[in-house]
Design a protein around this motif. Structure first.
Motif, short mmCIF file in Angstrom:
data_model
loop_
_atom_site.label_atom_id
_atom_site.label_comp_id
_atom_site.label_asym_id
_atom_site.label_seq_id
_atom_site.Cartn_x
_atom_site.Cartn_y
_atom_site.Cartn_z
N SER B 122 22.00 40.86 58.30
CA SER B 122 21.38 40.79 56.97
C SER B 122 22.34 40.22 55.92
O SER B 122 21.91 39.59 54.96
CB SER B 122 20.96 42.19 56.51
N GLN B 123 23.63 40.48 56.11
CA GLN B 123 24.59 40.06 55.08
C GLN B 123 24.63 38.54 54.92
O GLN B 123 25.13 38.04 53.93
CB GLN B 123 25.99 40.61 55.38
N CYS B 124 24.10 37.81 55.91
CA CYS B 124 24.08 36.34 55.84
C CYS B 124 22.82 35.81 55.19
O CYS B 124 22.73 34.62 54.93
CB CYS B 124 24.10 35.73 57.23
N ILE B 125 21.82 36.66 55.00
CA ILE B 125 20.50 36.15 54.61
C ILE B 125 20.18 36.50 53.15
O ILE B 125 19.94 37.66 52.81
CB ILE B 125 19.38 36.72 55.52
N VAL B 126 20.20 35.47 52.32
CA VAL B 126 19.84 35.62 50.92
C VAL B 126 18.40 35.12 50.78
O VAL B 126 18.07 34.06 51.31
CB VAL B 126 20.76 34.76 50.02
N VAL B 127 17.56 35.87 50.10
CA VAL B 127 16.23 35.35 49.79
C VAL B 127 16.21 34.95 48.31
O VAL B 127 16.48 35.77 47.43
CB VAL B 127 15.11 36.34 50.14
N ALA B 128 15.94 33.65 48.09
CA ALA B 128 15.89 33.12 46.73
C ALA B 128 14.44 33.16 46.26
O ALA B 128 13.53 32.79 47.00
CB ALA B 128 16.42 31.69 46.70
N ILE B 129 14.25 33.64 45.04
CA ILE B 129 12.91 33.81 44.50
C ILE B 129 12.81 33.12 43.14
O ILE B 129 13.65 33.35 42.27
CB ILE B 129 12.58 35.32 44.35
N ASP B 130 11.79 32.28 42.98
CA ASP B 130 11.48 31.70 41.67
C ASP B 130 10.28 32.46 41.12
O ASP B 130 9.22 32.48 41.75
CB ASP B 130 11.13 30.21 41.82
N ALA B 131 10.46 33.07 39.95
CA ALA B 131 9.38 33.89 39.40
C ALA B 131 9.07 33.51 37.96
O ALA B 131 9.97 33.12 37.20
CB ALA B 131 9.75 35.37 39.48
N LYS B 132 7.80 33.63 37.59
CA LYS B 132 7.35 33.24 36.25
C LYS B 132 6.35 34.27 35.75
O LYS B 132 5.50 34.74 36.52
CB LYS B 132 6.70 31.86 36.35
N TRP B 133 6.45 34.61 34.46
CA TRP B 133 5.54 35.60 33.89
C TRP B 133 4.10 35.10 33.98
O TRP B 133 3.83 33.92 33.76
CB TRP B 133 5.90 35.90 32.43
N ASP B 134 3.19 36.01 34.31
CA ASP B 134 1.79 35.64 34.50
C ASP B 134 0.94 36.66 33.74
O ASP B 134 0.94 37.85 34.07
CB ASP B 134 1.48 35.68 36.01
N GLU B 135 0.26 36.19 32.70
CA GLU B 135 -0.53 37.10 31.85
C GLU B 135 -1.59 37.83 32.66
O GLU B 135 -1.77 39.05 32.53
CB GLU B 135 -1.19 36.33 30.71
N GLY B 136 -2.28 37.08 33.51
CA GLY B 136 -3.36 37.67 34.30
C GLY B 136 -2.88 38.80 35.19
O GLY B 136 -3.56 39.80 35.40
N LEU B 137 -1.66 38.61 35.68
CA LEU B 137 -1.07 39.57 36.62
C LEU B 137 -0.38 40.71 35.85
O LEU B 137 -0.09 41.76 36.42
CB LEU B 137 -0.02 38.82 37.45
N SER B 138 -0.12 40.48 34.59
CA SER B 138 0.71 41.39 33.77
C SER B 138 2.05 41.66 34.44
O SER B 138 2.61 42.76 34.34
CB SER B 138 0.01 42.72 33.51
N SER B 139 2.53 40.67 35.13
CA SER B 139 3.83 40.78 35.79
C SER B 139 4.28 39.34 36.10
O SER B 139 3.70 38.38 35.59
CB SER B 139 3.74 41.62 37.05
N TRP B 140 5.31 39.23 36.95
CA TRP B 140 5.82 37.91 37.29
C TRP B 140 5.24 37.46 38.63
O TRP B 140 5.15 38.25 39.57
CB TRP B 140 7.34 37.92 37.38
N ARG B 141 4.86 36.20 38.69
CA ARG B 141 4.32 35.64 39.92
C ARG B 141 5.40 34.82 40.63
O ARG B 141 6.22 34.16 39.97
CB ARG B 141 3.12 34.75 39.60
N VAL B 142 5.41 34.87 41.94
CA VAL B 142 6.37 34.11 42.74
C VAL B 142 5.84 32.70 42.97
O VAL B 142 4.65 32.52 43.28
CB VAL B 142 6.62 34.82 44.09
N TYR B 143 6.72 31.73 42.79
CA TYR B 143 6.38 30.31 43.03
C TYR B 143 7.23 29.76 44.17
O TYR B 143 8.35 30.23 44.40
CB TYR B 143 6.62 29.47 41.77
N THR B 144 6.70 28.75 44.85
CA THR B 144 7.46 28.09 45.91
C THR B 144 7.56 26.59 45.60
O THR B 144 7.11 26.14 44.55
CB THR B 144 6.79 28.26 47.29
#
Lengths: 214, 252
Positions: B122-144
């Motif tokens: 696991s120490q070798c595996i970084v997961v990169a996440i791009d996230a953006k606020w989403d009004e509809g979701l009232s939270s952040w949505r993940v983008y690829t």
């Protein structure tokens, strides 16, 4: 000549590159005859304790390394390689180690006694405190930070084998050793100047020992 | 005590650093090896190389870059961009990288994280996440796909899934703050940090030294990543560390 034990577990490339930067001749091998020609060994390791011991056992490196140490030749374990020097790990039930140093590897609890959560793995730069400042491995080095990545921590049965610690939910054994068996929990090859100084100290120890034998 | 990490990020295209450091007297500001050594001297704690090559040849060149960097650099480094399989991970890790970072490929097939963690730890595996606020979701949505494609994932759900699969670290980029230079996204970093036990690297929005102090003190990020603010000498790693020390943040 330093022998880096290649048993398929670990960042061998960066350890060998670090020795190249220090201008230290080395061999990278899993072959016992090749390794037997060396004056001192480095046992690297990244990954799971049980997997590493399984491979060492299959390749008959376990008895061979014990014999190496019984013959009073120097050995340095790095990261998982350090944990393998101890008696056992609680990873995947219980797995027996090389039993060259007294103690065991246990998982970081992830919670302090006061109930505060903390991150596991212990990943990043942490400061070394020398408990044996005159030890040949740490002699003449600056006090500073080194790079750790580990989820299991060694509980040494006796503090006599602890040369340096780092603070992470208690004193984490960072450099250990007894007689001519040593280990670093952190990665000296990834620890900038101080890491290189510590590796250099091990190499010097090996060379001086070899010179006095001849 | 464990220190907070500062991580400069270098974009590499066809073996050359683009948007490279503009200010130092380097013989070759596009040479990844020279830049890596420069940041090591500045007491950067780690480096991230993001391969933005579009071609197969470009990605093959990246392997040579990794090998060369690994030969000179004595601090850890992560390589991301275009890593889609266990074989891709193996090639980069064997070349001497300490960690690989997965982004789109992990969202498309989360089991890839598990496979990588099983093979390399696991120490070798970084997961990169791009996230953006989403009004509809009232939270952040993940983008690829470099922030172009919205996914169905809410960010804390995806983070929990990624860590459950074996991610050893999270590199969290705020798309809202990225490029704005008005500071890291404290709320996003806090939200993610509160649901995982692995280290979280905050990314996106660094504009001045104090921004780093804020993300460490207010969101308890484990590390902060920045690119242009370091490359264009708006500040330096050494200066940021000085400010952090003054504000009581533990750094190397």
């Amino acid at each position: 000549m330093i022998g880096i034990v290649d048993y398929g577990m670990g960042n061998l490339h960066s350890v060998s590159k670090a020795l190249e930067r220090l201008n230290v001749p080395y061999v990278l091998s899993g072959d016992r005859e090749e390794l037997a020609k060396c004056a001192g060994l480095i046992l690297p390791g990244v990954g799971a304790f049980a997997d590493a011991m399984k491979i060492l056992n299959e390749r008959r490196l376990t008895p061979w390394l014990k014999r190496w140490v019984a013959d009073e030749k120097p050995l340095l374990g790095i990261c998982l390689g350090m944990q393998l020097l101890f008696e056992e790990s609680e990873e995947h039930g219980h797995t027996a180690g090389l039993s060259l140093l007294p103690g065991q590897a246990v998982r970081f609890r992830g919670k302090t006694r006061a109930g505060r959560r903390y991150k596991v793995p212990h990943m990043g730069w942490n400061k070394l405190n020398y408990t044996q400042p005159e030890h040949p491995l740490v002699r003449d080095t600056e006090r500073g930070h080194v790079y750790f990545v580990h989820s299991y921590v060694v509980e040494a049965t006796t503090s006599e084998v602890v040369i340096a610690t780092a603070e992470y939910d208690g004193d984490v054994p960072a450099i250990v050793g007894r007689n001519h068996v040593f280990g670093t929990q952190f990665h000296p090859e990834k620890s900038s100047h101080l890491g290189m100084q510590l590796l250099r100290n091990y190499v010097t120890y090996v060379q001086e020992r070899q010179a006095s034998d001849q | 005590m464990l220190t907070k990490r500062l991580i400069p990020c270098l974009d590499v295209k066809d073996g050359r650093v683009v948007k490279g450091v503009q200010f130092v007297d380097l013989r070759d500001a596009g040479d990844p090896v020279e830049l890596a050594a420069f940041y090591d001297e500045q007491s950067a704690d780690e480096l991230v190389f993001l391969d933005i090559s579009a071609s197969h040849e470009g990605r093959k060149t990246m392997v040579d870059v990794v090998r060369e960097v690994a030969g000179t650099l004595a601090i850890p480094f992560t390589v991301g961009g275009g890593i889609n399989s266990v074989d891709d991970m193996r090639v980069i890790l064997r070349a001497g990288a300490d960690k690989v970072s997965l982004n789109t490929a992990a969202v498309l097939r989360p089991a890839l994280i598990r496979e990588g963690a099983n093979f390399f730890g696991s120490q070798c595996i970084v997961v990169a996440i791009d996230a953006k606020w989403d009004e509809g979701l009232s939270s952040w949505r993940v983008y690829t796909h470099g922030g172009r494609k919205p996914t169905e994932w809410e960010v804390t759900d995806w983070v929990k899934e990624a860590v459950g699969q074996g991610a050893g670290e999270i590199l969290l980029t705020s798309m809202d703050q990225d490029g704005a230079k008005t500071g890291f996204d404290i709320a996003l970093t806090r939200a993610v940090n509160s649901v995982v036990t692995v280290p979280v690297i905050a990314s996106g929005g660094a504009g001045k030294r104090e921004d780093f102090a804020d993300v460490f003190l207010q969101a308890d990020a484990d590390a902060a990543l920045a690119a242009s603010v370091f490359h264009y000498k708006e500040t330096s790693v050494a200066e940021v560390k000085e400010t952090l020390r003054e504000k009581g943040v533990n750094v190397r």
